[in-house]
Design a protein around this motif. Structure first.
Motif, PDB file in Angstrom:
ATOM      1  N   ILE A 187       0.669  -1.492  -0.077  1.00  0.00           N
ATOM      2  CA  ILE A 187      -0.329  -0.204  -0.226  1.00  0.00           C
ATOM      3  C   ILE A 187       1.154   1.305  -0.133  1.00  0.00           C
ATOM      4  O   ILE A 187       0.712   2.362  -0.769  1.00  0.00           O
ATOM      5  N   ALA A 188       1.767   1.116   0.736  1.00  0.00           N
ATOM      6  CA  ALA A 188       2.944   1.967   1.116  1.00  0.00           C
ATOM      7  C   ALA A 188       3.745   2.883   0.201  1.00  0.00           C
ATOM      8  O   ALA A 188       4.550   3.363  -0.471  1.00  0.00           O
ATOM      9  N   LEU A 189       3.538   2.029  -1.332  1.00  0.00           N
ATOM     10  CA  LEU A 189       4.687   2.110  -2.464  1.00  0.00           C
ATOM     11  C   LEU A 189       4.964   3.513  -2.611  1.00  0.00           C
ATOM     12  O   LEU A 189       3.536   4.348  -3.357  1.00  0.00           O
ATOM     13  N   PRO A 190       6.034   4.006  -3.195  1.00  0.00           N
ATOM     14  CA  PRO A 190       5.709   5.097  -4.075  1.00  0.00           C
ATOM     15  C   PRO A 190       4.769   5.083  -5.013  1.00  0.00           C
ATOM     16  O   PRO A 190       4.665   4.223  -5.910  1.00  0.00           O
ATOM     17  N   ILE A 191       3.901   6.611  -5.728  1.00  0.00           N
ATOM     18  CA  ILE A 191       3.448   5.989  -7.029  1.00  0.00           C
ATOM     19  C   ILE A 191       4.479   7.240  -7.503  1.00  0.00           C
ATOM     20  O   ILE A 191       4.557   7.917  -7.612  1.00  0.00           O
ATOM     21  N   THR A 192       4.407   6.340  -9.230  1.00  0.00           N
ATOM     22  CA  THR A 192       5.071   7.394 -10.013  1.00  0.00           C
ATOM     23  C   THR A 192       5.181   7.700 -11.710  1.00  0.00           C
ATOM     24  O   THR A 192       2.982   6.687 -11.857  1.00  0.00           O
ATOM     25  N   ARG A 193       4.919   7.955 -11.917  1.00  0.00           N
ATOM     26  CA  ARG A 193       4.043   9.315 -12.953  1.00  0.00           C
ATOM     27  C   ARG A 193       3.746   7.441 -13.444  1.00  0.00           C
ATOM     28  O   ARG A 193       2.722   7.515 -14.780  1.00  0.00           O
ATOM     29  N   GLU A 194       4.377   6.308 -13.981  1.00  0.00           N
ATOM     30  CA  GLU A 194       4.124   5.457 -14.918  1.00  0.00           C
ATOM     31  C   GLU A 194       2.660   4.721 -14.847  1.00  0.00           C
ATOM     32  O   GLU A 194       2.079   4.124 -15.112  1.00  0.00           O
ATOM     33  N   ASP A 195       2.976   4.542 -13.012  1.00  0.00           N
ATOM     34  CA  ASP A 195       1.821   3.893 -12.551  1.00  0.00           C
ATOM     35  C   ASP A 195       0.467   4.215 -12.687  1.00  0.00           C
ATOM     36  O   ASP A 195      -0.433   3.607 -13.053  1.00  0.00           O
ATOM     37  N   VAL A 196      -0.416   6.053 -12.564  1.00  0.00           N
ATOM     38  CA  VAL A 196      -0.436   6.510 -13.079  1.00  0.00           C
ATOM     39  C   VAL A 196      -1.625   5.805 -14.141  1.00  0.00           C
ATOM     40  O   VAL A 196      -2.795   5.937 -14.589  1.00  0.00           O
ATOM     41  N   GLY A 197      -0.310   6.103 -15.835  1.00  0.00           N
ATOM     42  CA  GLY A 197      -1.168   5.287 -17.027  1.00  0.00           C
ATOM     43  C   GLY A 197      -1.283   4.112 -16.468  1.00  0.00           C
ATOM     44  O   GLY A 197      -2.460   3.664 -17.237  1.00  0.00           O
ATOM     45  N   ASN A 222      -1.614   1.891 -13.909  1.00  0.00           N
ATOM     46  CA  ASN A 222      -2.146   0.885 -12.708  1.00  0.00           C
ATOM     47  C   ASN A 222      -3.214   1.545 -11.677  1.00  0.00           C
ATOM     48  O   ASN A 222      -3.217   1.397 -10.921  1.00  0.00           O
ATOM     49  N   LEU A 223      -3.645   2.378 -12.480  1.00  0.00           N
ATOM     50  CA  LEU A 223      -4.194   3.495 -11.598  1.00  0.00           C
ATOM     51  C   LEU A 223      -5.753   2.791 -11.153  1.00  0.00           C
ATOM     52  O   LEU A 223      -6.267   3.056  -9.415  1.00  0.00           O
ATOM     53  N   LYS A 224      -6.197   1.757 -11.010  1.00  0.00           N
ATOM     54  CA  LYS A 224      -6.663   0.929 -10.627  1.00  0.00           C
ATOM     55  C   LYS A 224      -5.533   0.216  -8.923  1.00  0.00           C
ATOM     56  O   LYS A 224      -6.942  -0.172  -8.066  1.00  0.00           O
ATOM     57  N   THR A 225      -5.090  -0.467  -9.266  1.00  0.00           N
ATOM     58  CA  THR A 225      -4.138  -1.211  -8.497  1.00  0.00           C
ATOM     59  C   THR A 225      -4.024   0.177  -7.205  1.00  0.00           C
ATOM     60  O   THR A 225      -4.286  -0.102  -6.423  1.00  0.00           O
ATOM     61  N   ILE A 226      -4.035   1.340  -7.897  1.00  0.00           N
ATOM     62  CA  ILE A 226      -3.822   2.930  -6.809  1.00  0.00           C
ATOM     63  C   ILE A 226      -5.041   2.883  -5.831  1.00  0.00           C
ATOM     64  O   ILE A 226      -5.102   2.560  -5.019  1.00  0.00           O
ATOM     65  N   MET A 227      -6.032   2.503  -6.794  1.00  0.00           N
ATOM     66  CA  MET A 227      -6.659   2.547  -6.474  1.00  0.00           C
ATOM     67  C   MET A 227      -7.521   1.903  -5.410  1.00  0.00           C
ATOM     68  O   MET A 227      -7.687   2.170  -3.780  1.00  0.00           O
ATOM     69  N   LEU A 228      -7.132   0.534  -5.687  1.00  0.00           N
ATOM     70  CA  LEU A 228      -7.067  -0.457  -4.433  1.00  0.00           C
ATOM     71  C   LEU A 228      -6.395  -0.264  -3.552  1.00  0.00           C
ATOM     72  O   LEU A 228      -7.108  -0.671  -2.007  1.00  0.00           O
ATOM     73  N   ARG A 229      -5.120   0.146  -3.732  1.00  0.00           N
ATOM     74  CA  ARG A 229      -4.213   0.459  -2.136  1.00  0.00           C
ATOM     75  C   ARG A 229      -5.117   1.698  -1.386  1.00  0.00           C
ATOM     76  O   ARG A 229      -4.995   1.427  -0.243  1.00  0.00           O
ATOM     77  N   PHE A 230      -5.289   2.432  -1.976  1.00  0.00           N
ATOM     78  CA  PHE A 230      -6.453   3.843  -1.507  1.00  0.00           C
ATOM     79  C   PHE A 230      -7.397   3.247  -0.135  1.00  0.00           C
ATOM     80  O   PHE A 230      -7.632   3.617   0.744  1.00  0.00           O
ATOM     81  N   ALA A 231      -8.262   2.366  -0.966  1.00  0.00           N
ATOM     82  CA  ALA A 231      -8.984   2.153  -0.885  1.00  0.00           C
ATOM     83  C   ALA A 231      -8.870   1.112   0.051  1.00  0.00           C
ATOM     84  O   ALA A 231      -9.514   0.731   1.864  1.00  0.00           O
ATOM     85  N   PHE A 232      -8.228  -0.183   0.338  1.00  0.00           N
ATOM     86  CA  PHE A 232      -7.653  -0.600   1.415  1.00  0.00           C
ATOM     87  C   PHE A 232      -6.897   0.821   2.705  1.00  0.00           C
ATOM     88  O   PHE A 232      -6.842  -0.118   3.870  1.00  0.00           O
TER      89      PHE A 232
END
Lengths: 191, 191
Positions: A88-98, A100-110
């Motif tokens: 969850i605490a992994l840093p978010i990169t520019r590439e992630d935004v393009g 892995n957005l779904k994964t980022i939102m999942l991390r946030f939800a948890f």
DNA sequence: TATGACATGTAATCTGTTACATGATTAG
DNA sequence: CTAATCATGTAACAGATTACATGTCATA
């Protein structure tokens, strides 16, 4: 054992297992929500659970309630909790935004239940930082799309992407405000 | 040969091959754009091209320009064009909106060159029809999330989804307007 | 007691990832 | 000439999909 790469489905399962559940429970939740993106078929979920158990991240116990069907309830182990938090605490990169957005939102939800409201706010800030350069990059592609040789539908697709990330940026600020208010209220309570 | 299921990467390649290209060209385009979601690794693209050729959807010809490196240029066959068009024109369901949005946008981006502006507009209308019940379904989940037992981050995730689909709906209407203007202009030209 | 839903799984197949391999051409 | 980059691939492996298999319990 090296850190063992866990696919997205594995992390989705870890996150849901903050509440102990059987494979069947998980499948029902996955297929009834947007989590079905991570697959809701038994051929994916049961093997994934076995791998998580093999790696010591979860532990299953057979439930023997009278008059109940055999169910195996899985729970996070200490190792599983720490793996989940670290993901969850992994840093978010520019590439992630393009990509892995779904994964980022999942991390946030948890994030709030697995860690804290502060961790949720930190994730949002990290997302905001990654979002700014990403949006700029998208906007820079727009002039090239104004060339009449480029089909309208291709330009509109780009505009759709820009709008959706603008809307995401607005949501990020809105969500951060809510956490800031919560923070102030908490301090106020102590006074 | 039954219709042969083509994965998303295959369709992305078909769409890009509206302009004849080599595997290397395609890889470069994929890795430099958001198409990298469909993979940009040679181990995925070259086998996928071979499968498309095996199924008669594309044909590769070795280019023999003097002083040029060996390059194999792939082109769509008639069968490939019709497969691409049929994929683009597929009806959009509520489920697609939730899980295949990227694919829908890809279909839209290809629609104008592979078919016509009318086909693009038709796709947008189909998307709009699927979007309305999907948004309603999301909004119905919101009251349950207002329960204080539900963590804020989970509620905010849902709100993020609602906002992003609202923004998508707005874009759909904006894009449709543009196609309607184009249509009127075309009729005006004829007078 | 038979039907269907519950709960769990397996097997075959396909696709993608990662990492490496190969030859050909251009730049320094 | 040799190093880098171009252009193409292959092999080993992990993971997902689809479809099927198995037994258990509730209810009609």
């Amino acid at each position: 054992m090296p850190p063992a790469k866990i696919p997205a489905l594995g992390y989705a399962l870890l996150g849901m297992l903050q509440k102990p559940s059987s494979g069947y429970d998980l499948r029902k939740i996955f297929s009834s929500t947007s989590m079905k993106t991570y697959s809701d078929s038994p051929g994916a979920i049961y093997p994934a659970l076995r791998r998580l158990e093999r790696d010591g991240l979860i532990r299953g116990t057979v439930e023997e309630g009278s008059g109940m069907r055999r169910r195996q309830i899985f729970r996070l182990t200490a190792k599983g909790i720490s793996e989940l938090r670290q993901w969850i605490a992994l840093p978010i990169t520019r590439e992630d935004v393009g990509s892995n957005l779904k994964t980022i939102m999942l991390r946030f939800a948890f994030s709030e239940t697995a860690m804290s409201a502060d961790a949720s706010a930190a994730l949002l800030k990290s997302l905001d930082s990654a979002l700014t350069p990403y949006l700029q990059h998208l906007r820079e592609q727009l002039p090239a799309m104004m060339n009449p040789a480029v089909p309208t539908s291709a330009r509109l697709s780009l505009e759709c992407g820009i709008r959706s990330f603008e809307s995401l940026a607005e949501w990020t600020h809105y969500a951060l405000e809510i956490y800031e208010k919560k923070g102030r209220r908490k301090i106020g309570d102590k006074l």
